[in-house]
Design a protein around this motif. Structure first.
Motif, PDB file in Angstrom:
ATOM      1  N   SER A 216       0.906  -1.342  -0.242  1.00 54.91           N
ATOM      2  CA  SER A 216       0.051  -0.150  -0.110  1.00 54.91           C
ATOM      3  C   SER A 216       1.108   1.469   0.185  1.00 54.91           C
ATOM      4  O   SER A 216       0.457   1.997  -0.197  1.00 54.91           O
ATOM      5  N   ASN A 217       2.118   1.753   0.164  1.00 55.98           N
ATOM      6  CA  ASN A 217       2.864   2.228   0.456  1.00 55.98           C
ATOM      7  C   ASN A 217       4.205   2.026  -0.542  1.00 55.98           C
ATOM      8  O   ASN A 217       4.714   0.872  -0.107  1.00 55.98           O
ATOM      9  N   GLU A 218       5.277   3.142  -0.015  1.00 53.72           N
ATOM     10  CA  GLU A 218       6.705   2.741  -0.686  1.00 53.72           C
ATOM     11  C   GLU A 218       7.164   2.096   0.719  1.00 53.72           C
ATOM     12  O   GLU A 218       8.423   1.681  -0.048  1.00 53.72           O
ATOM     13  N   LYS A 219       6.981   2.567   1.938  1.00 50.00           N
ATOM     14  CA  LYS A 219       8.303   1.615   2.869  1.00 50.00           C
ATOM     15  C   LYS A 219       7.440   0.465   2.268  1.00 50.00           C
ATOM     16  O   LYS A 219       8.796  -0.311   3.488  1.00 50.00           O
TER      17      LYS A 219
END
Length: 74
Positions: free
Chosen positions: A40-43
């Protein structure tokens, strides 16, 4: 024990059934996490990339030690 003998002893490990089972587990885990669909995110992407890099590093041990032995024998 010489450096060559140490490397040969390490290489012997890679011929054992236990190593084969470890590699099967690693490959299953690698395949299971080698997907970006659910991120859901780049992390999460960078975390996953790090996990895959660790597994790749571990999977490269036999080649790495074989190369070290080959280098000693030249």
């Amino acid at each position: 024990m010489t450096e060559k003998e140490e490397i040969e002893a390490i290489l012997d490990i890679f011929t054992l059934d236990g190593w084969k089972y470890i590699m099967e587990d690693i490959n299953k885990h690698y395949d299971a996490i080698n997907k970006i669909d659910g991120l859901s995110n780049e992390k999460e992407l960078f975390y996953l990339k790090g996990e895959l890099a660790k597994l790749d590093w571990f999977k490269s041990f036999p080649d790495w030690y074989q190369h070290a032995l080959d280098s000693l024998e030249r």
